[in-house]
Design an enzyme around this catalytic site. Sequence first.
Site, PDB file in Angstrom:
ATOM      1  N   LYS A 115       0.840  -1.197   0.000  1.00  0.00           N
ATOM      2  CA  LYS A 115       0.000   0.000   0.000  1.00  0.00           C
ATOM      3  C   LYS A 115       0.871   1.241   0.000  1.00  0.00           C
ATOM      4  O   LYS A 115       1.602   1.492   0.968  1.00  0.00           O
ATOM      5  CB  LYS A 115      -0.914   0.057   1.219  1.00  0.00           C
ATOM      6  CG  LYS A 115      -1.942   1.183   1.075  1.00  0.00           C
ATOM      7  CD  LYS A 115      -2.670   1.513   2.371  1.00  0.00           C
ATOM      8  CE  LYS A 115      -1.892   2.444   3.256  1.00  0.00           C
ATOM      9  NZ  LYS A 115      -1.661   3.779   2.677  1.00  0.00           N
ATOM     10  N   GLU A 134      10.316   0.039  10.446  1.00  0.00           N
ATOM     11  CA  GLU A 134      11.297   1.118  10.334  1.00  0.00           C
ATOM     12  C   GLU A 134      10.549   2.389  10.691  1.00  0.00           C
ATOM     13  O   GLU A 134       9.684   2.833   9.953  1.00  0.00           O
ATOM     14  CB  GLU A 134      11.852   1.145   8.912  1.00  0.00           C
ATOM     15  CG  GLU A 134      13.201   1.807   8.830  1.00  0.00           C
ATOM     16  CD  GLU A 134      13.088   3.266   8.503  1.00  0.00           C
ATOM     17  OE1 GLU A 134      13.010   4.063   9.468  1.00  0.00           O
ATOM     18  OE2 GLU A 134      13.041   3.592   7.332  1.00  0.00           O
ATOM     19  N   CYS A 143      13.354  10.067   8.036  1.00  0.00           N
ATOM     20  CA  CYS A 143      13.314   9.395   9.341  1.00  0.00           C
ATOM     21  C   CYS A 143      14.669   9.478  10.042  1.00  0.00           C
ATOM     22  O   CYS A 143      14.735   9.536  11.252  1.00  0.00           O
ATOM     23  CB  CYS A 143      12.872   7.954   9.182  1.00  0.00           C
ATOM     24  SG  CYS A 143      13.793   7.083   7.924  1.00  0.00           S
ATOM     25  N   GLU A 180      10.028  13.934  17.243  1.00  0.00           N
ATOM     26  CA  GLU A 180      10.389  13.982  15.821  1.00  0.00           C
ATOM     27  C   GLU A 180       9.535  15.058  15.152  1.00  0.00           C
ATOM     28  O   GLU A 180       8.311  14.962  15.122  1.00  0.00           O
ATOM     29  CB  GLU A 180      10.117  12.618  15.175  1.00  0.00           C
ATOM     30  CG  GLU A 180      10.482  12.563  13.711  1.00  0.00           C
ATOM     31  CD  GLU A 180      10.215  11.194  13.072  1.00  0.00           C
ATOM     32  OE1 GLU A 180       9.157  10.612  13.326  1.00  0.00           O
ATOM     33  OE2 GLU A 180      11.094  10.731  12.321  1.00  0.00           O
TER      34      GLU A 180
HETATM   35  P1  NAI Z   1       1.815   7.179   9.222  1.00  0.00           P
HETATM   36  O1  NAI Z   1       2.696   6.320  10.013  1.00  0.00           O
HETATM   37  O2  NAI Z   1       0.409   7.347   9.646  1.00  0.00           O
HETATM   38  O3  NAI Z   1       1.769   6.659   7.708  1.00  0.00           O
HETATM   39  C1  NAI Z   1       2.637   5.741   7.134  1.00  0.00           C
HETATM   40  C2  NAI Z   1       1.851   4.695   6.351  1.00  0.00           C
HETATM   41  O4  NAI Z   1       1.092   3.904   7.252  1.00  0.00           O
HETATM   42  C3  NAI Z   1       0.848   5.257   5.363  1.00  0.00           C
HETATM   43  O5  NAI Z   1       0.848   4.453   4.215  1.00  0.00           O
HETATM   44  C4  NAI Z   1      -0.459   5.127   6.097  1.00  0.00           C
HETATM   45  O6  NAI Z   1      -1.575   5.028   5.240  1.00  0.00           O
HETATM   46  C5  NAI Z   1      -0.276   3.847   6.834  1.00  0.00           C
HETATM   47  N1  NAI Z   1      -1.104   3.668   8.029  1.00  0.00           N
HETATM   48  C6  NAI Z   1      -1.624   4.609   8.851  1.00  0.00           C
HETATM   49  N2  NAI Z   1      -2.304   4.042   9.857  1.00  0.00           N
HETATM   50  C7  NAI Z   1      -2.200   2.712   9.698  1.00  0.00           C
HETATM   51  C8  NAI Z   1      -2.676   1.589  10.418  1.00  0.00           C
HETATM   52  N3  NAI Z   1      -3.391   1.723  11.539  1.00  0.00           N
HETATM   53  N4  NAI Z   1      -2.383   0.361   9.970  1.00  0.00           N
HETATM   54  C9  NAI Z   1      -1.644   0.191   8.860  1.00  0.00           C
HETATM   55  N5  NAI Z   1      -1.173   1.219   8.137  1.00  0.00           N
HETATM   56  C10 NAI Z   1      -1.441   2.466   8.538  1.00  0.00           C
HETATM   57  O7  NAI Z   1       2.499   8.583   9.113  1.00  0.00           O
HETATM   58  P2  NAI Z   1       1.811   9.986   8.708  1.00  0.00           P
HETATM   59  O8  NAI Z   1       0.498  10.112   9.367  1.00  0.00           O
HETATM   60  O9  NAI Z   1       1.853  10.104   7.250  1.00  0.00           O
HETATM   61  O10 NAI Z   1       2.811  11.016   9.359  1.00  0.00           O
HETATM   62  C11 NAI Z   1       2.729  11.354  10.744  1.00  0.00           C
HETATM   63  C12 NAI Z   1       4.090  11.491  11.352  1.00  0.00           C
HETATM   64  O11 NAI Z   1       4.747  10.256  11.306  1.00  0.00           O
HETATM   65  C13 NAI Z   1       5.033  12.446  10.639  1.00  0.00           C
HETATM   66  O12 NAI Z   1       4.878  13.745  11.050  1.00  0.00           O
HETATM   67  C14 NAI Z   1       6.365  11.894  11.030  1.00  0.00           C
HETATM   68  O13 NAI Z   1       6.741  12.397  12.279  1.00  0.00           O
HETATM   69  C15 NAI Z   1       6.128  10.425  11.136  1.00  0.00           C
HETATM   70  N6  NAI Z   1       6.570   9.707   9.938  1.00  0.00           N
HETATM   71  C16 NAI Z   1       7.749   9.073   9.988  1.00  0.00           C
HETATM   72  C17 NAI Z   1       8.219   8.415   8.884  1.00  0.00           C
HETATM   73  C18 NAI Z   1       9.507   7.721   8.906  1.00  0.00           C
HETATM   74  O14 NAI Z   1       9.976   7.275   7.877  1.00  0.00           O
HETATM   75  N7  NAI Z   1      10.123   7.578  10.045  1.00  0.00           N
HETATM   76  C19 NAI Z   1       7.487   8.408   7.619  1.00  0.00           C
HETATM   77  C20 NAI Z   1       6.220   9.070   7.692  1.00  0.00           C
HETATM   78  C21 NAI Z   1       5.811   9.716   8.826  1.00  0.00           C
END
Ligand code: NAI
Length: 807
Positions: free
Chosen positions: A201, A275, A309, A406
């Site tokens: 996804k 990750e 990240c 973060e």
């Molecule tokens: P997120 O962790 O919600 O999204 C990442 C992925 O997970 C997306 O594809 C999303 O649709 C999916 N997702 C969301 N909820 C889920 C669930 N319950 N079960 C399975 N998949 C799910 O991150 P978001 O909301 O885009 O960003 C929020 C914060 O997260 C950012 O401000 C940042 O601090 C952090 N973040 C960190 C990342 C990293 O690589 N360390 C990458 C993206 C966000």
Amino acid sequence: MAMNPVPASGVPSIAEIFKTMEYGPAPESDREALGWLGKHGQVFGHYIGGKWTPPGRTFDVINPATAKVIARVTDGTKDDVNAAVAAAKKALPAWKALAPHARARYLYAIARGVQKHSRLLAVLESIDNGKSIRETRDIDVPLVARHFYHHAGWAQLLDTEFAGYEAIGVVGQIIPWNFPLLMLAWKIAPALAGGNTLVLKPAEFTPLTAMAFAEIVHEIGLPPGVVNLVNGHGETGAAIVEHPGVDKIAFTGSTEVGRIIRKATAGSGKKLSLELGGKSPFIVYDDADLDSVVEGVVDAIWFNQGQVCCAGSRLLVQEGIAERLVAKLRARMEKLRVGSPLDKAVDMGAIVAPVQLDRIRELVQQGVDEGATMWQPSWACPAEGCFYPPTLFTDVQPSSTIAQVEIFGPVLVTMTFRTPEESVALANNTPYGLAASVWTESINLALDIAPKIKAGVVWVNSTNLFDAAAGFGGYRESGFGREGGREGMWEYVKKSRRERRDARKPTAARQRIASSQVSRLASDALPAIDRTPKLFIAGKQARPDGAYTRRIVNASGVPVGEAPEGNRKDIRNAVEAAHAAKGWGRAAGHNRAQILYYIAENLAVRADEFAARIEAMTECGKKRARQEVDASIARLFTYGAWADKYDGAVHSVPIRGVAIAMNEPVGVIGIACDDRYPLLGMLSLVAPAVAMGNTTIVVPSQPHPLAATDFYGVLETSDLPAGVINIVTGDKDALSKVLAEHDDVEAMWYRGGREGVKAVELASASNMKRTWATWDDRDWLDRDEGEGREFLRAATHVKNIWVPYGE
Ligand code: NAI
Ligand code: MG
């Protein structure tokens, strides 16, 4: 941009440019990308079973630099996920059975396809995500191709380099928006190389390059169902996570969602790699080359607008040079350019979406409110679209929000330290452990500091270096598992197991666990017993806190002794002792080997006594009991042998320098042992953990704990430092839960029932500790099942230390 006004006449004359030495705009055309979107009618379904599904209920895809809708994609339903998993399942047998060379050709073709369409992919990524074309063109897309080429190689070598291992099955993969296509490559390439099929996804903010990627796999004729892409939001991701047909979940994203996924998969038997977030330190010592440092900071925190990240978001500077460095940084920040992502001359593009922009603004405001000094360059960002300027905080308290949370934006916080020890303490003052940069001209200092920092990647005099050949991933709340290199491949294969007919038959003893009784010390009129053993904590025999004891019976129900009933407090004491013994991790492998051999020697002296004890408890027969003791001695030798031989690697990365992949102990490991083999089941887990430099809290076999309590004597005569092995007998599942919840325990190994596995995995989400929890039945007497690299991998983290060199 205010700092670079274009004259009213339009394009400046060459003479004018020479005079001001200003950049002019150098826009990349988006015609091809828009044409490609047009070809699809700006709307996408999913890619399932080798076909595009018709669009369903859709949501908008927005270019964050213009706030314009550029496409719509379908919000995946449970039915869509079911269809995708079914397609992956159907494709699995044939894909898995394919000759490695055939899979290698497919991966190679994908790499070529990415290169062929690199311009489209780069522009599409820029207009979808907002990141600069310079980065998508020079970093994201080339790394994507490199990843598929590299993994074409692992596909080719799979049967020889991963002999005895096989594909895990159907893999569910969920990726974030910050490196949409690169994260897709990190997920898909190793999965395919390992012979798995998958459902991925893309992130809801950035689905477009994944759609273009689907076309590539279609074009090269990848068998239908091997790669399935389902668009959607968090609920769609959750449906993948919860799907019973999925054998492994790989996730990159926020720690918050990582924790949800850890809990959702607990007890399901799904393999998991996470990750997650980070708050990575960028450490500058007073002998560092400050001009290089400044450029390093630019790449650390302003690369991809700080939405990385592993962004170096905490600048830790040695006190004497702090003022000078901050002045240089501010001067450099004045010259950074924020603007249209398609302009080849900008340094920073747009923030991915308004919600992220709001989050950055809020956190910056909080920093100001908490008393830190905020500084931004004098120029202004474009008013249209999601832009945020590079931002620098000084006077930051280590405990303040902006130093801990973060931010995921172009915001750098600065703190100072006096000594190298202080720098390490400050660097590790975070629940995360993803990456770190260390800046010093002294190789002596750099390589002394790198192992002390709790992070999966350390860059020496460099930052944000990535390559397919080097593993990437975190410690602690940054998650577990590695991506890239040989270490990443392990996440996508599992040990092939021979079928065993007797495997799931419960033993008599296991059935009788419930009937063993806990009673007040010596309050029962028991048959004569030889002694009442204690717990083993910090190298000493210790009375159990609760003063309760458990009557141990043999397989026929006849009492054979008593074992103390450890409780929460005992576990806490044991964890404390294990922490105090962490110096063990720095002992030379040779010394650890010597001690393991010595333990084996002392066990051999008492072999008859141990065999008799095992026989008395399990009624397994004299011969089999003796076999267990002999195998235990041999197992100790195996890990004595490994203690100085489990070498790391020097990865072949395309830099002038080396990437050293170092195997490090995980730290404090809780170990709940197999019930069936009282001695061998324990030593098969404890020995590899200890050989690799970990310290342990061991909960032995619950029905047959007396071989473990007898073992105190062996340990006491073996020169093992106090606290390296602590043993707490009692209710295995209750004690395991305490260990799994404990924030100072870094990993939890558990062997027992399925409910116990679930409880351990759930509890581990508190500090995202690594777990190795299984209900499979191992034949510990079998060397192939009972020992080897599988155990050593569980006992170590791989830290990749990048050391560029040359003047
Ligand atoms: P997120 O962790 O919600 O999204 C990442 C992925 O997970 C997306 O594809 C999303 O649709 C999916 N997702 C969301 N909820 C889920 C669930 N319950 N079960 C399975 N998949 C799910 O991150 P978001 O909301 O885009 O960003 C929020 C914060 O997260 C950012 O401000 C940042 O601090 C952090 N973040 C960190 C990342 C990293 O690589 N360390 C990458 C993206 C966000
Ligand atoms: Mg977008």
